[in-house]
Design a protein around this motif. Structure first.
Motif, mmCIF file in Angstrom:
data_model
loop_
_atom_site.group_PDB
_atom_site.id
_atom_site.type_symbol
_atom_site.label_atom_id
_atom_site.label_comp_id
_atom_site.label_asym_id
_atom_site.label_seq_id
_atom_site.Cartn_x
_atom_site.Cartn_y
_atom_site.Cartn_z
ATOM 1 N N ASN A 137 -30.646 -80.919 17.063
ATOM 2 C CA ASN A 137 -31.574 -79.828 16.822
ATOM 3 C C ASN A 137 -30.865 -78.474 16.728
ATOM 4 O O ASN A 137 -31.297 -77.480 17.309
ATOM 5 C CB ASN A 137 -32.649 -79.812 17.912
ATOM 6 N N PHE A 138 -29.756 -78.486 16.048
ATOM 7 C CA PHE A 138 -28.960 -77.280 15.806
ATOM 8 C C PHE A 138 -29.311 -76.721 14.436
ATOM 9 O O PHE A 138 -29.691 -77.468 13.545
ATOM 10 C CB PHE A 138 -27.472 -77.659 15.771
ATOM 11 N N ARG A 139 -29.164 -75.423 14.278
ATOM 12 C CA ARG A 139 -29.172 -74.870 12.923
ATOM 13 C C ARG A 139 -27.739 -74.508 12.567
ATOM 14 O O ARG A 139 -27.218 -73.490 13.023
ATOM 15 C CB ARG A 139 -30.060 -73.629 12.829
ATOM 16 N N ILE A 140 -27.105 -75.337 11.794
ATOM 17 C CA ILE A 140 -25.686 -75.130 11.498
ATOM 18 C C ILE A 140 -25.530 -74.067 10.423
ATOM 19 O O ILE A 140 -26.206 -74.081 9.408
ATOM 20 C CB ILE A 140 -25.029 -76.449 11.082
ATOM 21 N N MET A 141 -24.653 -73.110 10.704
ATOM 22 C CA MET A 141 -24.515 -71.983 9.794
ATOM 23 C C MET A 141 -23.165 -71.918 9.111
ATOM 24 O O MET A 141 -23.023 -71.322 8.063
ATOM 25 C CB MET A 141 -24.802 -70.703 10.559
ATOM 26 N N LYS A 142 -22.163 -72.491 9.729
ATOM 27 C CA LYS A 142 -20.876 -72.564 9.044
ATOM 28 C C LYS A 142 -20.005 -73.626 9.697
ATOM 29 O O LYS A 142 -20.280 -74.088 10.792
ATOM 30 C CB LYS A 142 -20.166 -71.218 9.027
ATOM 31 N N HIS A 143 -18.962 -73.992 8.986
ATOM 32 C CA HIS A 143 -18.017 -74.927 9.559
ATOM 33 C C HIS A 143 -16.606 -74.424 9.308
ATOM 34 O O HIS A 143 -16.385 -73.559 8.453
ATOM 35 C CB HIS A 143 -18.190 -76.318 8.944
ATOM 36 N N ILE A 144 -15.690 -74.965 10.067
ATOM 37 C CA ILE A 144 -14.283 -74.619 9.902
ATOM 38 C C ILE A 144 -13.508 -75.913 9.771
ATOM 39 O O ILE A 144 -13.672 -76.820 10.603
ATOM 40 C CB ILE A 144 -13.771 -73.827 11.117
ATOM 41 N N LEU A 145 -12.713 -76.008 8.738
ATOM 42 C CA LEU A 145 -11.829 -77.167 8.588
ATOM 43 C C LEU A 145 -10.452 -76.653 8.212
ATOM 44 O O LEU A 145 -10.287 -76.003 7.173
ATOM 45 C CB LEU A 145 -12.360 -78.107 7.496
ATOM 46 N N GLN A 146 -9.499 -76.884 9.073
ATOM 47 C CA GLN A 146 -8.143 -76.384 8.832
ATOM 48 C C GLN A 146 -7.125 -77.441 9.202
ATOM 49 O O GLN A 146 -7.282 -78.134 10.206
ATOM 50 C CB GLN A 146 -7.895 -75.134 9.687
ATOM 51 N N PHE A 147 -6.076 -77.507 8.419
ATOM 52 C CA PHE A 147 -4.962 -78.398 8.739
ATOM 53 C C PHE A 147 -3.753 -77.560 9.106
ATOM 54 O O PHE A 147 -3.394 -76.626 8.394
ATOM 55 C CB PHE A 147 -4.630 -79.280 7.531
ATOM 56 N N TYR A 148 -3.146 -77.908 10.221
ATOM 57 C CA TYR A 148 -1.969 -77.177 10.697
ATOM 58 C C TYR A 148 -0.736 -78.064 10.624
ATOM 59 O O TYR A 148 -0.815 -79.263 10.902
ATOM 60 C CB TYR A 148 -2.163 -76.746 12.144
ATOM 61 N N GLY A 149 0.372 -77.479 10.275
ATOM 62 C CA GLY A 149 1.608 -78.256 10.234
ATOM 63 C C GLY A 149 2.783 -77.399 9.817
ATOM 64 O O GLY A 149 2.749 -76.178 9.944
ATOM 65 N N LEU A 150 3.825 -78.051 9.353
ATOM 66 C CA LEU A 150 5.020 -77.342 8.915
ATOM 67 C C LEU A 150 5.103 -77.394 7.394
ATOM 68 O O LEU A 150 4.995 -78.459 6.803
ATOM 69 C CB LEU A 150 6.269 -77.991 9.522
ATOM 70 N N ASN B 137 3.917 -81.004 0.283
ATOM 71 C CA ASN B 137 5.111 -81.295 1.065
ATOM 72 C C ASN B 137 5.043 -80.669 2.459
ATOM 73 O O ASN B 137 5.990 -80.055 2.930
ATOM 74 C CB ASN B 137 6.353 -80.814 0.306
ATOM 75 N N PHE B 138 3.903 -80.796 3.045
ATOM 76 C CA PHE B 138 3.655 -80.300 4.399
ATOM 77 C C PHE B 138 3.810 -81.452 5.390
ATOM 78 O O PHE B 138 3.584 -82.607 5.033
ATOM 79 C CB PHE B 138 2.201 -79.816 4.493
ATOM 80 N N ARG B 139 4.180 -81.145 6.604
ATOM 81 C CA ARG B 139 4.056 -82.133 7.670
ATOM 82 C C ARG B 139 2.873 -81.718 8.533
ATOM 83 O O ARG B 139 2.980 -80.807 9.354
ATOM 84 C CB ARG B 139 5.315 -82.223 8.524
ATOM 85 N N ILE B 140 1.751 -82.372 8.329
ATOM 86 C CA ILE B 140 0.542 -81.968 9.041
ATOM 87 C C ILE B 140 0.557 -82.497 10.462
ATOM 88 O O ILE B 140 0.853 -83.660 10.698
ATOM 89 C CB ILE B 140 -0.698 -82.435 8.272
ATOM 90 N N MET B 141 0.275 -81.616 11.404
ATOM 91 C CA MET B 141 0.380 -81.993 12.799
ATOM 92 C C MET B 141 -0.953 -81.996 13.527
ATOM 93 O O MET B 141 -1.108 -82.663 14.526
ATOM 94 C CB MET B 141 1.376 -81.075 13.484
ATOM 95 N N LYS B 142 -1.881 -81.216 13.050
ATOM 96 C CA LYS B 142 -3.211 -81.295 13.645
ATOM 97 C C LYS B 142 -4.245 -80.694 12.706
ATOM 98 O O LYS B 142 -3.892 -80.006 11.740
ATOM 99 C CB LYS B 142 -3.256 -80.604 15.010
ATOM 100 N N HIS B 143 -5.490 -80.970 12.999
ATOM 101 C CA HIS B 143 -6.539 -80.368 12.201
ATOM 102 C C HIS B 143 -7.608 -79.843 13.143
ATOM 103 O O HIS B 143 -7.671 -80.216 14.313
ATOM 104 C CB HIS B 143 -7.150 -81.390 11.246
ATOM 105 N N ILE B 144 -8.422 -78.973 12.599
ATOM 106 C CA ILE B 144 -9.548 -78.435 13.353
ATOM 107 C C ILE B 144 -10.793 -78.600 12.509
ATOM 108 O O ILE B 144 -10.798 -78.231 11.338
ATOM 109 C CB ILE B 144 -9.322 -76.945 13.653
ATOM 110 N N LEU B 145 -11.803 -79.195 13.096
ATOM 111 C CA LEU B 145 -13.092 -79.301 12.410
ATOM 112 C C LEU B 145 -14.167 -78.898 13.392
ATOM 113 O O LEU B 145 -14.329 -79.517 14.445
ATOM 114 C CB LEU B 145 -13.330 -80.738 11.921
ATOM 115 N N GLN B 146 -14.862 -77.823 13.084
ATOM 116 C CA GLN B 146 -15.884 -77.320 13.993
ATOM 117 C C GLN B 146 -17.109 -76.884 13.207
ATOM 118 O O GLN B 146 -16.982 -76.301 12.133
ATOM 119 C CB GLN B 146 -15.337 -76.105 14.773
#
Lengths: 158, 158
Positions: A137-150, B137-146
DNA sequence: CTTGCTGCAAAGTGTTTGCATACAT
DNA sequence: ATGTATGCAAACACTTTGCAGCAAG
């Protein structure tokens, strides 16, 4: 006065006036900076670039302007986990790359906007949003999707 | 000395010793706090709770301990966009809810761990990671999904 | 001329760090 | 005894705010 925002200027101007805001030189300078880069600049970087266009803008004006622009949805504000916010102009739906997510290098902070997989991602995210909305029962307003790495360069240095 | 970590204590202790770290009373208190809650506490909240168990721990010890625990992967550190980090004990793979994502109320900061859709999400995320790894050519180490929005209660107040 | 906008400096927030002391092993 | 861990206070980085003057409409 900055030379051009492309098609953006009129729109911004109208948007500003409509809310009783003023499109001042400082604000124009900041919009100009954002419109001329594809990078995700921090407030300080924007400040330094804006300085070249309109040398009398201070940091607090930059922050205040960015907050206003974010509120008006003229810019997106992102947090990539390095302790400072970063800003990207909302180029509108006409822009092919409108929908994108981010790939972030944890070493050099390089940020890549990627648009691959976007359709699938958007589809799943929408489905998930619907499901979560119903179940919690949430009203979702945005999301975040990010990949972190080298990134390529940083990977090799290590 | 805190009463019990459940099955976690021995594991933590071994993990600490193995790296030459010491499992002190402050650290035990902090682990105890984290093990007894399902919430995502901030450093300050952890500090206040730990105070009841071991009143002589200061904020800097809390921060240092949390950083250490995060490094040892005994806790996860999250940023939910309200300017303070939040921490959650890593309860290990045995825990059914090991893999989860977050639903965050932008009004009251309530955080829900959800596990619905996880399989599909993980599948798509893995696929996306593979694709991005190859293309950029990234080495992905983590992701964030919120997902951010208004929870049941806050939705109605507005 | 009215009201929003600005720069400056100061305050605020969460977090990190230097250092002398305390403590676990 | 050795070296890690601690508390305290000061430093830090980013951001926000109060205020008197400025400028856009």
């Amino acid at each position: 006065m900055p030379r051009s925002f492309g098609k953006g200027l009129g729109w911004c101007h109208g948007r500003f006036k409509g809310y009783g805001y003023r499109l001042t030189l400082s604000r124009q300078a900041i919009l100009d900076v954002l419109s001329k880069t594809s990078e995700h600049l921090s407030a300080e970087e924007i400040y330094h670039h804006a300085y070249k266009i309109h040398p009398s803008s201070g940091m607090s004006t930059v922050y205040r302007t960015l907050e206003l622009l974010a509120q008006l949805q003229l810019v997106y504000k992102f947090d990539f986990g390095d302790g400072r916010a970063r800003y990207e102009l909302n180029r509108g739906i006409e822009d092919k790359n409108h929908h994108h997510h981010h790939l972030i290098c944890i070493n050099c902070q390089r940020i890549i906007n990627y648009t691959d997989f976007i359709d699938e991602e958007v589809e799943l995210l929408n489905k998930t949003e619907k499901g979560l909305t119903k179940k919690y029962n949430f009203r979702i307003m945005k999301h975040i999707l990010q990949f972190y790495g080298l990134c390529e360069r940083c990977k090799e240095k290590k």
